[in-house]
Scaffold this motif. Structure first.
Motif, PDB file in Angstrom:
ATOM      1  N   SER A  77      -9.593  87.963  64.397  1.00 38.31           N
ATOM      2  CA  SER A  77     -10.105  86.690  63.894  1.00 38.31           C
ATOM      3  C   SER A  77     -11.177  86.117  64.808  1.00 38.31           C
ATOM      4  CB  SER A  77      -8.977  85.666  63.757  1.00 38.31           C
ATOM      5  OG  SER A  77      -8.045  86.037  62.764  1.00 38.31           O
ATOM      6  N   LEU A  78     -12.078  85.363  64.196  1.00 39.81           N
ATOM      7  CA  LEU A  78     -12.995  84.478  64.903  1.00 39.81           C
ATOM      8  C   LEU A  78     -12.586  83.048  64.568  1.00 39.81           C
ATOM      9  CD1 LEU A  78     -16.481  86.151  64.257  1.00 39.81           C
ATOM     10  CD2 LEU A  78     -15.129  86.228  66.371  1.00 39.81           C
ATOM     11  N   TRP A  79     -12.670  82.159  65.553  1.00 41.06           N
ATOM     12  CA  TRP A  79     -12.277  80.763  65.375  1.00 41.06           C
ATOM     13  C   TRP A  79     -13.519  79.898  65.514  1.00 41.06           C
ATOM     14  CZ3 TRP A  79      -7.247  79.725  64.029  1.00 41.06           C
ATOM     15  CH2 TRP A  79      -6.370  80.812  64.135  1.00 41.06           C
ATOM     16  N   GLU A  80     -13.892  79.252  64.410  1.00 40.83           N
ATOM     17  CA  GLU A  80     -15.141  78.496  64.351  1.00 40.83           C
ATOM     18  C   GLU A  80     -14.865  76.989  64.375  1.00 40.83           C
ATOM     19  OE1 GLU A  80     -19.153  78.294  61.560  1.00 40.83           O
ATOM     20  OE2 GLU A  80     -17.259  78.928  60.673  1.00 40.83           O
ATOM     21  N   VAL A  81     -15.506  76.303  65.302  1.00 40.34           N
ATOM     22  CA  VAL A  81     -15.428  74.849  65.396  1.00 40.34           C
ATOM     23  C   VAL A  81     -16.753  74.272  64.916  1.00 40.34           C
ATOM     24  CG1 VAL A  81     -15.180  72.851  66.926  1.00 40.34           C
ATOM     25  CG2 VAL A  81     -13.830  74.928  67.341  1.00 40.34           C
ATOM     26  N   GLU A  82     -16.712  73.454  63.871  1.00 38.33           N
ATOM     27  CA  GLU A  82     -17.895  72.739  63.416  1.00 38.33           C
ATOM     28  C   GLU A  82     -17.688  71.262  63.727  1.00 38.33           C
ATOM     29  OE1 GLU A  82     -18.556  73.527  59.303  1.00 38.33           O
ATOM     30  OE2 GLU A  82     -19.286  75.556  59.647  1.00 38.33           O
ATOM     31  N   HIS A  83     -18.696  70.627  64.327  1.00 36.29           N
ATOM     32  CA  HIS A  83     -18.536  69.217  64.693  1.00 36.29           C
ATOM     33  C   HIS A  83     -19.895  68.531  64.777  1.00 36.29           C
ATOM     34  CE1 HIS A  83     -19.993  69.552  68.885  1.00 36.29           C
ATOM     35  NE2 HIS A  83     -19.462  70.771  68.854  1.00 36.29           N
ATOM     36  N   THR A  84     -19.828  67.213  64.831  1.00 38.56           N
ATOM     37  CA  THR A  84     -21.038  66.395  64.977  1.00 38.56           C
ATOM     38  C   THR A  84     -20.948  65.529  66.228  1.00 38.56           C
ATOM     39  OG1 THR A  84     -20.070  64.714  63.515  1.00 38.56           O
ATOM     40  CG2 THR A  84     -21.528  66.346  62.505  1.00 38.56           C
ATOM     41  N   ALA A  85     -20.133  65.933  67.201  1.00 33.01           N
ATOM     42  CA  ALA A  85     -20.022  65.205  68.467  1.00 33.01           C
ATOM     43  C   ALA A  85     -21.137  65.646  69.403  1.00 33.01           C
ATOM     44  CB  ALA A  85     -18.651  65.439  69.095  1.00 33.01           C
ATOM     45  N   THR A  86     -22.361  65.462  68.971  1.00 30.74           N
ATOM     46  CA  THR A  86     -23.549  65.815  69.725  1.00 30.74           C
ATOM     47  C   THR A  86     -24.334  64.547  70.043  1.00 30.74           C
ATOM     48  OG1 THR A  86     -24.631  66.244  67.602  1.00 30.74           O
ATOM     49  CG2 THR A  86     -23.742  68.141  68.768  1.00 30.74           C
ATOM     50  N   PRO A  87     -25.182  64.564  71.059  1.00 32.19           N
ATOM     51  CA  PRO A  87     -25.909  63.345  71.441  1.00 32.19           C
ATOM     52  C   PRO A  87     -26.682  62.702  70.300  1.00 32.19           C
ATOM     53  CG  PRO A  87     -26.136  65.019  73.140  1.00 32.19           C
ATOM     54  CD  PRO A  87     -25.458  65.680  71.980  1.00 32.19           C
ATOM     55  N   ASP A  88     -27.252  63.526  69.420  1.00 31.42           N
ATOM     56  CA  ASP A  88     -28.043  62.968  68.315  1.00 31.42           C
ATOM     57  C   ASP A  88     -27.293  62.980  66.989  1.00 31.42           C
ATOM     58  OD1 ASP A  88     -27.967  65.675  67.981  1.00 31.42           O
ATOM     59  OD2 ASP A  88     -30.130  65.965  67.791  1.00 31.42           O
ATOM     60  N   GLY A  89     -25.985  63.349  67.009  1.00 32.37           N
ATOM     61  CA  GLY A  89     -25.183  63.349  65.790  1.00 32.37           C
ATOM     62  C   GLY A  89     -25.417  64.524  64.876  1.00 32.37           C
ATOM     63  N   ARG A  90     -26.194  65.509  65.338  1.00 31.04           N
ATOM     64  CA  ARG A  90     -26.466  66.656  64.469  1.00 31.04           C
ATOM     65  C   ARG A  90     -25.238  67.567  64.386  1.00 31.04           C
ATOM     66  NH1 ARG A  90     -27.354  71.562  66.753  1.00 31.04           N
ATOM     67  NH2 ARG A  90     -27.504  71.617  69.033  1.00 31.04           N
ATOM     68  N   HIS A  91     -25.227  68.425  63.367  1.00 23.81           N
ATOM     69  CA  HIS A  91     -24.141  69.378  63.145  1.00 23.81           C
ATOM     70  C   HIS A  91     -24.263  70.531  64.136  1.00 23.81           C
ATOM     71  CE1 HIS A  91     -22.187  72.851  61.217  1.00 23.81           C
ATOM     72  NE2 HIS A  91     -21.374  71.966  60.690  1.00 23.81           N
ATOM     73  N   MET A  92     -23.137  70.923  64.739  1.00 23.51           N
ATOM     74  CA  MET A  92     -23.121  72.015  65.713  1.00 23.51           C
ATOM     75  C   MET A  92     -21.981  72.972  65.401  1.00 23.51           C
ATOM     76  SD  MET A  92     -22.893  71.748  69.882  1.00 23.51           S
ATOM     77  CE  MET A  92     -22.966  73.222  70.918  1.00 23.51           C
ATOM     78  N   CYS A  93     -22.216  74.248  65.634  1.00 29.50           N
ATOM     79  CA  CYS A  93     -21.213  75.290  65.389  1.00 29.50           C
ATOM     80  C   CYS A  93     -20.896  76.010  66.693  1.00 29.50           C
ATOM     81  CB  CYS A  93     -21.731  76.279  64.343  1.00 29.50           C
ATOM     82  SG  CYS A  93     -20.694  77.736  64.134  1.00 29.50           S
ATOM     83  N   GLU A  94     -19.611  76.174  66.989  1.00 26.40           N
ATOM     84  CA  GLU A  94     -19.158  76.943  68.145  1.00 26.40           C
ATOM     85  C   GLU A  94     -18.146  77.984  67.653  1.00 26.40           C
ATOM     86  OE1 GLU A  94     -17.622  74.296  71.110  1.00 26.40           O
ATOM     87  OE2 GLU A  94     -19.259  72.853  70.847  1.00 26.40           O
ATOM     88  N   VAL A  95     -18.130  79.156  68.268  1.00 24.89           N
ATOM     89  CA  VAL A  95     -17.238  80.236  67.846  1.00 24.89           C
ATOM     90  C   VAL A  95     -16.501  80.784  69.068  1.00 24.89           C
ATOM     91  CG1 VAL A  95     -17.093  82.536  66.799  1.00 24.89           C
ATOM     92  CG2 VAL A  95     -18.704  80.850  65.893  1.00 24.89           C
ATOM     93  N   TYR A  96     -15.186  81.005  68.885  1.00 22.28           N
ATOM     94  CA  TYR A  96     -14.336  81.478  69.975  1.00 22.28           C
ATOM     95  C   TYR A  96     -13.482  82.645  69.494  1.00 22.28           C
ATOM     96  CZ  TYR A  96     -15.828  77.057  71.944  1.00 22.28           C
ATOM     97  OH  TYR A  96     -16.599  76.028  72.396  1.00 22.28           O
ATOM     98  N   GLY A  97     -12.927  83.372  70.461  1.00 17.57           N
ATOM     99  CA  GLY A  97     -12.149  84.558  70.137  1.00 17.57           C
ATOM    100  C   GLY A  97     -10.682  84.308  69.884  1.00 17.57           C
TER     101      GLY A  97
END
Length: 256
Positions: free
Chosen positions: A220-240
């Motif tokens: 599996s890949l574990w994907e975190v999608e969030h908008t906790a960025t300085p400018d409120g933009r959408h960000m994607c992070e992926v973990y093992g």
């Protein structure tokens, strides 16, 4: 799924009118919903394959007495109802069901995900059969829903998930090489929440992308999608793994 300008009364009326089983809701539940002041809706889980399209939504209502009440909505269509699975068109005929208990919606989802011929629908057999089924369901907790893998360019899907990740500790070449042998996959939403981060609204969603490999193993890949960025933009992070993904969310906010 919902109109941001829709009032809670309109939202609730729409849910009850389109649900095939709204008459099964207890009278006390319907009466309490009549005092709802506000609501929040979110996608709880989903499954899409060439055989079945299923989504479960959680609708939570704030009532006049300060308590909260949750309705679980099951939206589904089967292969006979859907458009060509190779096209981008949405299923033609969607069926909506409402439940006021999470266990009940899990049981309904399990019936959809299992065999469509060996589980009789309530009311199709004798009242005694219905009673026996209900007795079994109440006596034993529902089994976890099995993964239903769908072959659909899964190796390419894995590449796209890894490519859009912005975190520095994304799984490396060894994981990418392993996933080249993926021939089917299943996506599950594990977590979703809105919160305040540094005085701003932010949304967090955690997905598990499970892959079935050619040798029969799973990863599996574990994907975190969030908008906790300085400018409120959408960000994607992926973990093992799930633990690392949840720790990443915790490092941005204490909601997990």
């Amino acid at each position: 799924m919902s109109d941001p300008y829709e009032t809670t009364e309109q939202h609730l009326d729409r849910l009850l009118r389109r649900a095939l089983n709204s008459f099964d809701l207890p009278d006390c539940t319907v009466d309490r919903l009549g005092t709802a002041l506000a609501h929040s809706s979110s996608l709880h889980s989903s499954h899409h394959s060439s055989v079945l399209h299923r989504e479960t939504y959680r609708h939570t209502y704030l009532l006049a007495d300060g308590s909260a009440l949750t309705l679980w909505e099951l939206v589904h269509s089967t292969a006979g109802d859907a458009a060509d699975p190779r096209s981008r068109r949405q299923p033609v005929f969607q069926r909506h069901e409402l439940y006021d208990d999470e266990a009940d919606v899990q049981l309904a989802s399990a019936r959809l995900s299992g065999s469509f011929s060996d589980v009789p629908a309530f009311g199709e057999d004798s009242p005694q059969a219905d009673l026996e089924i209900l007795t079994v369901l109440m006596a034993t907790p529902p089994a976890p829903l099995p993964r239903m893998y769908a072959p659909d360019n899964s190796a390419d899907h894995a590449r796209r998930v890894l490519r859009r990740a912005e975190n520095s500790d994304v799984p490396g070449e060894a994981t990418a090489r392993l996933l080249r042998a993926a021939f089917a996959h299943h996506i599950t939403q594990i977590f979703g929440r809105q919160c305040r981060v540094d005085g701003r609204d932010a949304g967090f969603t955690l997905y598990e992308h499970a892959f079935l490999l050619l040798d029969g193993s799973e990863t599996s890949l574990w994907e975190v999608e969030h908008t906790a960025t300085p400018d409120g933009r959408h960000m994607c992070e992926v973990y093992g793994d799930e633990k690392t993904a949840r720790e990443a969310m915790e490092s941005r906010t204490r909601i997990c």
